[in-house]
Write a protein that holds these residues in place. Sequence first.
Motif, short mmCIF file in Angstrom:
data_model
loop_
_atom_site.label_atom_id
_atom_site.label_comp_id
_atom_site.label_asym_id
_atom_site.label_seq_id
_atom_site.Cartn_x
_atom_site.Cartn_y
_atom_site.Cartn_z
N LEU A 209 40.61 1.59 12.57
CA LEU A 209 39.82 2.54 11.77
C LEU A 209 40.30 2.54 10.32
O LEU A 209 39.50 2.53 9.39
CB LEU A 209 39.94 3.95 12.37
CG LEU A 209 39.13 4.20 13.64
CD1 LEU A 209 39.59 5.49 14.32
CD2 LEU A 209 37.64 4.28 13.35
N LYS A 210 41.61 2.51 10.15
CA LYS A 210 42.17 2.48 8.78
C LYS A 210 41.80 1.16 8.09
O LYS A 210 41.44 1.15 6.91
CB LYS A 210 43.71 2.60 8.83
CG LYS A 210 44.20 3.89 9.44
CD LYS A 210 44.19 5.04 8.45
CE LYS A 210 44.65 6.34 9.07
NZ LYS A 210 44.04 7.51 8.47
N THR A 211 41.91 0.07 8.84
CA THR A 211 41.59 -1.24 8.26
C THR A 211 40.11 -1.31 7.87
O THR A 211 39.76 -1.89 6.84
CB THR A 211 41.95 -2.36 9.25
OG1 THR A 211 43.28 -2.15 9.71
CG2 THR A 211 41.86 -3.74 8.61
N ALA A 212 39.25 -0.74 8.71
CA ALA A 212 37.81 -0.74 8.41
C ALA A 212 37.55 0.01 7.11
O ALA A 212 36.72 -0.41 6.28
CB ALA A 212 37.04 -0.09 9.56
N ASP A 213 38.26 1.10 6.94
CA ASP A 213 38.11 1.89 5.71
C ASP A 213 38.51 1.07 4.49
O ASP A 213 37.78 1.00 3.48
CB ASP A 213 39.02 3.13 5.82
CG ASP A 213 38.42 4.32 5.10
OD1 ASP A 213 37.26 4.22 4.68
OD2 ASP A 213 39.12 5.33 4.96
N GLU A 214 39.66 0.39 4.60
CA GLU A 214 40.15 -0.41 3.47
C GLU A 214 39.22 -1.59 3.18
O GLU A 214 38.91 -1.88 2.02
CB GLU A 214 41.57 -0.92 3.76
CG GLU A 214 42.61 0.18 3.69
CD GLU A 214 43.91 -0.21 4.38
OE1 GLU A 214 44.10 -1.39 4.70
OE2 GLU A 214 44.74 0.70 4.60
N ALA A 215 38.76 -2.27 4.25
CA ALA A 215 37.88 -3.43 4.08
C ALA A 215 36.55 -3.01 3.45
O ALA A 215 36.00 -3.72 2.60
CB ALA A 215 37.65 -4.11 5.42
N MET B 1 31.88 8.83 12.46
CA MET B 1 33.10 8.39 11.77
C MET B 1 33.20 9.05 10.41
O MET B 1 32.21 9.27 9.75
CB MET B 1 33.07 6.88 11.58
CG MET B 1 33.58 6.11 12.76
SD MET B 1 33.46 4.37 12.46
CE MET B 1 34.86 4.12 11.41
N THR B 2 34.40 9.31 9.98
CA THR B 2 34.60 9.84 8.64
C THR B 2 34.79 8.67 7.67
O THR B 2 35.00 7.56 8.07
CB THR B 2 35.84 10.75 8.58
OG1 THR B 2 36.93 9.99 9.07
CG2 THR B 2 35.65 11.98 9.44
N GLY B 3 34.70 8.95 6.40
CA GLY B 3 34.85 7.86 5.41
C GLY B 3 33.93 8.11 4.25
O GLY B 3 32.93 8.83 4.39
N ASN B 4 34.25 7.54 3.09
CA ASN B 4 33.44 7.86 1.93
C ASN B 4 32.83 6.64 1.26
O ASN B 4 32.63 6.62 0.07
CB ASN B 4 34.27 8.67 0.93
CG ASN B 4 35.60 7.98 0.63
OD1 ASN B 4 35.81 6.87 1.10
ND2 ASN B 4 36.44 8.64 -0.11
N THR B 5 32.58 5.57 2.01
CA THR B 5 31.92 4.41 1.42
C THR B 5 30.43 4.68 1.33
O THR B 5 29.88 5.41 2.15
CB THR B 5 32.16 3.13 2.23
OG1 THR B 5 31.73 3.37 3.55
CG2 THR B 5 33.60 2.72 2.21
#
Lengths: 257, 182
Positions: A209-215, B1-5
């Motif tokens: 999940l963290k890697t997906a965010d960074e990518a 899912m959370t995230g701000n993209t």
Amino acid sequence: MAPLNVIKPSASQNQPRVNGYAFQYRAVDSPVHRMGAGWKLLLGTALCAAAIGGTNPFLLAALLIVNAGYYFLARLSVAELARDLWFFLIQMAVVIVLYMMRYGVPEGIWPGVRTSLRILLFFLPGIILLRTTRISQMMYSMRRILPYRLAFLVFTSLRFIPFFAREVREIAMAQRLRGAHLAPRELLNPRNWQDLMNCLLLPLIIRALKTADEAALSAEARAFGSYPKRSYWNSANYQNSSGKTAAVNDMEIKETL
Amino acid sequence: MTGNTKAMVWKRFNLREAIWLGFCATFIIITRAALMLKLNIPGHAMFFTMFFLILGRGCVQRMGAATLVGLIAGIMCTMLGMGKEGPLLIIKFVLPGIIVDAAALLYSRLAFSIPACVIVGAIAAAFRYATSMGIDWLVEMDYDIMLKKALIGSTMNILFGAAGSALVPLVVRRLKAHGLIS
């Protein structure tokens, strides 16, 4: 500009390789290997169609000869053929037995052989495609077919296989040292599935999940999705006869789909 | 899912969700490759295939998430030569994904319920065999023989698929509890 190191095919690439698993790419030089992936796919489709349409014993025999010729033209060995066909031989035995149970012993044999032979002939061209087509060649062909957003996801996922394989190995090793039951044989026991979930899957998923965010942030910073068409740089197309890459002013941007 | 993209993929998934679904497909490939070399039990690959298909749908609560995982996994398997079916592998992965998405459409809390996951996992694993049945049908195999062959071939797939699916709610609940998915 310094000359590029050109990687020459080693002599061992032309030697038959004994080890390996079924349907694995075999690196040798043969007319089938030199064919484009698209042509192989086209030829395979024609052979599959012939296998579906063929009920006549003579046609099936002719198709078997053509497929065998195609297989051995690719410089694949009998041992590799046996490895590739092992599953189909088991399936053939099951189908023939089922036909014999239904139609009796002499009557059921030919329909069983015919049906299982047609299934085998349906799959054989695909097996030859896999055996003779390098991943990069397959990717190049796929890139021309796939929409670029899907291609981006596929190639991103492929690119992360070594990364996550390493992560899985490292997490599993660390957890096994702490006493978690994560050896392949131990995982056959459902009582160890709790260890699998708590010690391997959860850390791995959180990491993913963290890697997906960074990518995603990285791709977005490179303006992914900002334009309907995407440009890419294929350095393989820009090498001159001495193996050096062409100068920057010769650069062209090729547009994909 | 959370995230701000903000970048979107097909107006349905944002980039982070799409990449995460791609990673689910990556895990399917890695586990298949690892288990293929270490265990010789038929159908065992369905354990992780169904786990990551339903997990993808559980983490990205949008229609088509499991299908996208299946599509990417199918394309990657075809490229890497991980199966005798060649390009037909794509259908073998997409079909269970469609089943999972259809089930999630009917029951939105699918990924949080163990019985629902087990049932859907078993059905989706059985549907994976539909490609083989389609080929049997094309070569004009008798229907009863086709069904018996499918039963022999898919029993272990169904068992492993159901077992793998049963783990999904435990993972999804934890991820949600820690705010990692919305």
